[in-house]
Design a protein around this motif. Structure first.
Motif, PDB file in Angstrom:
ATOM      1  N   VAL A  62      43.767  42.652  82.735  1.00 38.02           N
ATOM      2  CA  VAL A  62      43.940  44.094  82.892  1.00 38.02           C
ATOM      3  C   VAL A  62      44.299  44.801  81.591  1.00 38.02           C
ATOM      4  CG1 VAL A  62      44.580  43.913  85.324  1.00 38.02           C
ATOM      5  CG2 VAL A  62      46.386  43.887  83.574  1.00 38.02           C
ATOM      6  N   SER A  63      44.712  44.060  80.576  1.00 39.62           N
ATOM      7  CA  SER A  63      45.049  44.690  79.301  1.00 39.62           C
ATOM      8  C   SER A  63      43.844  44.872  78.393  1.00 39.62           C
ATOM      9  CB  SER A  63      46.121  43.872  78.570  1.00 39.62           C
ATOM     10  OG  SER A  63      45.591  42.637  78.091  1.00 39.62           O
ATOM     11  N   VAL A 111      50.572  44.806  79.401  1.00 42.13           N
ATOM     12  CA  VAL A 111      50.192  44.500  80.785  1.00 42.13           C
ATOM     13  C   VAL A 111      50.643  45.600  81.734  1.00 42.13           C
ATOM     14  CG1 VAL A 111      50.440  42.864  82.687  1.00 42.13           C
ATOM     15  CG2 VAL A 111      50.272  42.026  80.331  1.00 42.13           C
ATOM     16  N   GLY A 115      47.780  48.140  81.040  1.00 42.16           N
ATOM     17  CA  GLY A 115      46.978  47.587  82.121  1.00 42.16           C
ATOM     18  C   GLY A 115      46.814  48.564  83.267  1.00 42.16           C
TER      19      GLY A 115
END
Length: 258
Positions: A62-63, A111, A115
Motif C-alpha cells: 500500500v505504500s 504505511v 498508504g
C-alpha cells in the motif's frame, strides 16, 4: 450488493472485516503483502461464497503508488467495479520519541499515512470514472483522537488519517463518494500482542500486564475483537450510512468520550 477491496486482510482486523463483508453479501477482493500470500489465500478461502460470484486475493504494497494502482485496477477488472475501498493495512511502533530515528518515523508514516492516502486517491479516481459514487473507509484508531506515550509516531500517523478523511469527504462529495474512518481501541490481534510485548520490555513488566493496565479503563469491561470492529465497517460499507461522511468513529468499548 457491492464490490469491495480490503487491504491488510491476511489476518487481524482486516481478516475480520473481509469475513463480515462477505457475510453481508458483498464480493470481496482481499490484499496484503506478497510475504503474506499464504495467510491471504486462507482468508479468501474462508469467505462465504455470494450469489454474484467469487472473491479474489491480490498482493501488493500500500505504500507503493504503482502497486496500489494495480490493486484498484485488478479489483475493478476482476469483480466488475470498485464500490467500497477499505484502507485497513497498517503497522504499529512502540518507542519513546527521543529514541525514534527519522527512518523509523518514515516507516510508520509510509504505511499508515501514505498508504491510506494512496488507497483513498486511487479508489476515488476509479469511482469517479465509474460515475456511480462509492464508499471509502480508512483505518484510524483511538490514537487518531488522543496521543499516547510510547506510541507517539503511531498516533501522529492516525491523526493524519483522520484529517485526510475529513478533507477527502469534502472534496469527493460532489461525486457521490462518502469517506469515513473507524477508530478501534485495544483489539485482540497480533499487532496488540506485539505492542504489549514492547511496552513490557520498556516498562519491565510481564506478558499481558501492559495490555491489562490499558484495558482496565474500558467501560464495557473487555478488550475488543476484530468482529467488533467489523460490525462498524459493515455499517459504513452499507446503505444505512449513505448520509454520513467525514467522520472518524470510535469503536473502543468506552475508552474515550469525545
Amino acid at each position: 450488493m457491492s464490490n469491495v477491496h480490503v487491504t491488510g486482510a491476511a489476518r487481524g482486523i482486516g481478516q475480520a472485516i473481509a469475513l463480515r463483508l462477505a457475510q453481508d453479501g458483498h464480493r470481496v477482493a482481499v490484499s496484503d503483502l506478497e510475504s503474506m500470500r499464504g495467510a491471504l489465500e486462507d482468508t479468501r478461502n474462508e469467505l462465504p461464497e455470494v450469489a454474484a460470484g467469487g472473491h479474489v486475493a491480490l498482493t501488493g504494497d500500500v505504500s507503493d503508488p504503482a502497486s496500489v494502482r494495480a490493486l484498484v485496477h485488478d479489483t475493478a477488472q476482476q469483480l466488475g467495479s470498485l464500490d467500497v475501498m477499505v484502507a485497513n493495512a497498517g503497522i504499529a511502533q512502540t518507542k519513546a520519541l527521543l529514541d525514534v530515528s527519522p527512518e523509523e518515523y518514515d516507516q510508520v508514516h509510509r504505511v499508515n499515512g501514505r498508504g491510506v492516502f494512496l488507497c483513498y486517491t486511487e479508489a476515488a479516481r476509479q469511482m469517479i470514472a465509474q460515475g456511480t459514487g462509492g464508499k471509502i473507509i480508512g483505518a484510524a484508531s483511538i490514537a487518531a483522537h488522543k496521543g499516547f506515550p510510547l506510541l507517539g509516531v503511531y498516533c501522529s500517523s492516525k491523526f493524519a488519517v483522520r484529517a485526510l478523511t475529513q478533507a477527502a469527504a469534502q472534496e469527493w462529495a460532489p461525486h457521490g463518494i462518502t469517506v469515513n474512518a473507524y477508530c478501534p481501541g485495544i483489539v485482540e490481534t497480533s499487532m496488540w500482542e506485539q505492542i504489549d510485548a514492547d511496552l513490557g520490555a520498556i516498562n519491565h513488566v510481564g506478558k499481558g500486564e501492559s495490555m491489562a493496565a490499558m484495558a482496565a479503563g474500558i467501560t464495557l469491561g473487555r478488550v475488543s475483537t476484530g468482529a467488533d470492529v467489523a460490525k462498524l465497517v459493515s455499517y459504513l460499507a452499507g446503505p444505512d450510512s449513505d448520509y454520513m461522511t467525514g467522520q472518524s468513529v470510535l469503536v473502543d468499548g468506552g475508552m474515550l468520550f469525545i
